[in-house]
Design an enzyme around this catalytic site. Sequence first.
Site, PDB file in Angstrom:
ATOM      1  CB  SER A   1      -0.928  -0.126   1.352  1.00 23.74           C
ATOM      2  OG  SER A   1      -1.635  -0.867   1.048  1.00 23.74           O
TER       3      SER A   1
ATOM      4  CE  LYS B   1      -4.688   2.252  -0.442  1.00 29.25           C
ATOM      5  NZ  LYS B   1      -3.819   0.811   0.106  1.00 29.25           N
TER       6      LYS B   1
ATOM      7  CB  SER C   1      -4.129   2.072   4.612  1.00 30.12           C
ATOM      8  OG  SER C   1      -3.786   1.470   3.108  1.00 30.12           O
TER       9      SER C   1
ATOM     10  CE  LYS D   1      -1.351   4.252   2.492  1.00 32.18           C
ATOM     11  NZ  LYS D   1      -0.909   3.433   3.715  1.00 32.18           N
TER      12      LYS D   1
END
Length: 391
Positions: free
Chosen positions: A66, A69, A126, A236
Amino acid sequence: MKRKLQGAILTICCCLGFCLSAWAAPKQYENIADLGLQSKSAILMDAATGSILYEQNSHAVLPPASVTKVMTMLLIYEGERDGKFAWSDMVQVSEHAASMGGSQVFLEEGETQTAADLTKCIAIASANDAAVAMAEFLAGSEDAFVQKMNERAKALGMQDTNFVNACGLDTDGHMTSAYDIALMSRELIQNFPKLKEYTTTWQDSIVHRTRRGEETFGLTNTNKLIQWYEGATGLKTGSTGNALYCLSGTAQRDGMELIAVVMAAPDFKTRFREVMQLLDYGFANYGIEKGREQGYVVGEVAVEKGMEDSVEAVTAEEISVLIPKGTEQKWETKTELIPTVQAPVAMDTKVGEMVYYIENEEVGRVDLKVAKSVDKINIETMLWRLLSKWC
């Protein structure tokens, strides 16, 4: 003649206590310690200058989970900045977006949310479904959005990267590196600091509005750094079976912001511990100072056929400088100005550069621009100058 001679002087050198500027090419500092990281790949980058302060297999090509992202959010924020949508716009969730597995906020097909709330879900929780919903909203389809992700990655110099989806689920060929993650993380936090309103939020909520009515859904930040590390600002997390545990962590102290990335950490706790190790290393060994402030006057440039004979040249931006702690080094600047400029002169016209050096090595530069506009001389003023000269 005096002004032309002054304008023709191309260098003005002075000793300064400065180092690397925000406009320097990224510099590789030698690792002065072995941190003994278990992650397969890691990097520590100064956000202001792009300088690499520590690295370990930073170009190893690995699945990012993730952390993908970061690029998704970059394109979202650039789209809003460029007027492609407003944060208050309503986004309808497709069947495809609602079908995403992994981390999600359980959006339903046909449900609508504001672009702001979907972005909040991406940054805090997320959410894969929110990421795909925004991708479709911006580009028409996830595939079209992924093409834009790869184009943007190429423009940023991310040579180790190929995106296949917008959320980071394990997919063949979906790869990047710690170095590339640091590049896109830097682009995001430098240009869109408002994102930190989300990335530093521990808990929040959205409201699902479906056929069943309204239901509040809680969001908890996946990034434990914001609770565990002083000065943490984001950014993130990511984890899948193939990627293991990844993190792009950002933190700011004493005016310096660092980006620490680890990929393929063996477990949940290790990724956070090793990012904190990297950040500790950076804050302990480096510091940030400010160079010449924006608008600092460095000299004058002669104006030909202008309402004024000359115009001041000033620094276009303030420089951030990175300095190793515990060292004393002499810094020099060289100011390069063109001798003359032709009227009319528009505001912010570039007339030179200020170059920063350490031990004769260029470490950065900043543009010099005119402090104000200068109109072309009119007949009345020209006659007045001629009369004054004759008298």
